[in-house]
Design a protein around this motif. Structure first.
Motif, PDB file in Angstrom:
ATOM      1  N   SER A  69     -11.203  -3.982   6.778  1.00 44.99           N
ATOM      2  CA  SER A  69     -10.734  -3.278   7.968  1.00 44.99           C
ATOM      3  C   SER A  69     -10.298  -1.852   7.648  1.00 44.99           C
ATOM      4  O   SER A  69     -10.504  -0.942   8.444  1.00 44.99           O
ATOM      5  N   ASP A  70      -9.673  -1.650   6.498  1.00 46.36           N
ATOM      6  CA  ASP A  70      -9.151  -0.351   6.078  1.00 46.36           C
ATOM      7  C   ASP A  70      -8.759  -0.489   4.616  1.00 46.36           C
ATOM      8  O   ASP A  70      -8.689  -1.608   4.098  1.00 46.36           O
ATOM      9  N   GLU A  81       3.927   3.533   2.389  1.00 48.07           N
ATOM     10  CA  GLU A  81       4.252   3.755   3.793  1.00 48.07           C
ATOM     11  C   GLU A  81       3.004   4.224   4.537  1.00 48.07           C
ATOM     12  O   GLU A  81       2.426   5.262   4.207  1.00 48.07           O
ATOM     13  N   VAL A  82       2.586   3.444   5.516  1.00 49.10           N
ATOM     14  CA  VAL A  82       1.367   3.725   6.279  1.00 49.10           C
ATOM     15  C   VAL A  82       1.701   3.644   7.767  1.00 49.10           C
ATOM     16  O   VAL A  82       2.390   2.722   8.205  1.00 49.10           O
ATOM     17  N   GLU A  83       1.189   4.601   8.517  1.00 49.95           N
ATOM     18  CA  GLU A  83       1.371   4.597   9.968  1.00 49.95           C
ATOM     19  C   GLU A  83       0.131   3.998  10.627  1.00 49.95           C
ATOM     20  O   GLU A  83      -1.001   4.322  10.251  1.00 49.95           O
ATOM     21  N   PHE A  84       0.356   3.135  11.609  1.00 49.71           N
ATOM     22  CA  PHE A  84      -0.739   2.494  12.332  1.00 49.71           C
ATOM     23  C   PHE A  84      -0.679   2.914  13.804  1.00 49.71           C
ATOM     24  O   PHE A  84       0.046   2.312  14.591  1.00 49.71           O
ATOM     25  N   PRO A  90      -5.437   4.189  10.345  1.00 46.09           N
ATOM     26  CA  PRO A  90      -4.147   4.235   9.654  1.00 46.09           C
ATOM     27  C   PRO A  90      -4.027   5.487   8.793  1.00 46.09           C
ATOM     28  O   PRO A  90      -5.027   6.002   8.287  1.00 46.09           O
ATOM     29  N   LYS A  91      -2.787   5.955   8.622  1.00 43.29           N
ATOM     30  CA  LYS A  91      -2.540   7.176   7.857  1.00 43.29           C
ATOM     31  C   LYS A  91      -1.452   6.932   6.815  1.00 43.29           C
ATOM     32  O   LYS A  91      -0.367   6.444   7.140  1.00 43.29           O
ATOM     33  N   ARG A  92      -1.759   7.277   5.581  1.00 39.31           N
ATOM     34  CA  ARG A  92      -0.757   7.227   4.516  1.00 39.31           C
ATOM     35  C   ARG A  92       0.265   8.339   4.761  1.00 39.31           C
ATOM     36  O   ARG A  92      -0.101   9.500   4.932  1.00 39.31           O
TER      37      ARG A  92
END
Length: 343
Positions: A69-70, A81-84, A90-92
């Motif tokens: 998926s990613d 820490e990853v933003e969804f 997703p962004k680190r």
């Protein structure tokens, strides 16, 4: 006699006649939107991922159920820490290994501790419950170099190759053992294939690949084989210079992206002692997304001619968002028509 997708795969890998070459297209974000799901739900809820896979198999005749998926499954469980976003990728937020000293703080994650690795494990279990042994179920792990890149950051990792290779190898050793353990529980849950993504490997020299990626891929694939599953290697980008070394990885199936000459890769793999199966590789953007059904049909046919009687059909990488449904159907028409003409 009707054969299952899993039977089709095994026959194809042996070079035996099949009704059509297996379709192993990588479908992720496209499939999430196809079933009306948000990316956040697809990435964080295994039930959405399974629903998407079942729809792709039913509507587009895919010959694989896949849990990739990613790249951040393991990374998040390591502590990254990853933003969804609700409906984005997703962004680190920041590297986990900001300095070499941070390595001492890392503790290997438990795959069954309820995190994102466990979510993938649940996806494998549910797919096995739904599909049994009719469709190959593919679990997924990150290659050690790719995982190091996720935790360290692109620029820092590339500098590490030159500035602190011994420290980097220490990182890769730790990550490799975790990926082997993650592969094991997915196989125990029902995965027939374990895919390994090592995207960063396409950006390094052949010498660097042989030093910092290949040995760890070999160990992971050897472990996968010892557990009774197949291994699939996926490295995005132009891997033309490392195709012969990718064949040394021990993977049973090797993807090549659209920049790689498909006939060249087929010849290299056919002559290699390991005889890996070739998968790919027409352009997912220029052909699958932007092309006409006729162009997709022709590109699929061309790959089958160049790839030989063991190749597996797929675009070079993920099916893009907004790909016309007619283009995906055109690929399957070509697969069926090609075998009909042969017979």
């Amino acid at each position: 006699m009707t054969i299952t997708s899993l039977q089709r795969l095994h026959l194809r890998m042996q070079g035996k006649p099949v009704d059509h070459a297996p379709n192993f297209d990588i479908i992720m974000a496209y499939g999430a939107h196809y079933i009306g799901a948000t990316m956040r739900s697809y990435l964080l809820d295994y039930r959405t991922l399974v629903q998407m896979n079942l729809a792709m198999i039913e509507d587009f005749h895919l010959d694989i159920a896949q849990t990739l998926s990613d790249p951040f499954r393991e990374s998040v469980d390591w502590g990254l820490e990853v933003e969804f976003p609700e409906d984005g990728l997703p962004k680190r937020l920041r590297p986990l290994l900001e300095s070499p000293d941070d390595l001492q703080k890392l503790k290997p994650p438990l795959s069954t501790a309820g995190g994102r690795m466990n979510d993938r494990l649940e996806a494998v279990r549910l797919l096995k419950e739904q599909l049994g042994d009719t469709v190959p179920i593919m679990g997924w792990v990150e290659g050690a170099l790719a995982e190091a890149n996720d935790l360290r950051g692109d620029s820092a990792l590339l500098m590490d190759l030159y500035d602190r290779p011994e420290w980097l190898c220490e990182v890769l050793e730790l990550l490799t053992e975790t990926e082997i353990a993650f592969a094991r529980i997915q196989i125990e849950a029902g995965a027939h294939i374990i895919g390994l993504g090592d995207a960063i490997a396409s950006t390094v020299s052949p010498k660097m690949y042989k030093t910092f990626a290949l040995p760890y891929e070999q160990r992971i694939f050897a472990a996968i084989k010892s557990m009774g599953a197949l291994g699939r290697l996926h490295i995005c980008g132009n891997t033309s210079k490392i195709v012969p070394f990718m064949a040394d990885s021990g993977a049973d199936i090797i993807d090549v992206d659209w920049m790689v000459d498909y006939g060249m890769a087929a010849k290299v793999f056919a002559e290699h002692p390991n005889h890996p199966v070739l998968c790919g590789n027409f352009d997912p953007v220029r052909i699958m997304l932007q092309g006409t059904p006729e162009e997709v049909y022709a590109a699929t046919w061309q790959n089958l001619l160049a790839g030989g009687n063991r190749c597996i059909s797929a675009t070079g990488c993920e099916i893009p968002l907004d790909t016309p449904v007619e283009n995906i159907h055109a690929q399957n028409r070509a697969l069926n028509d090609f075998e009909l003409q042969k017979n």
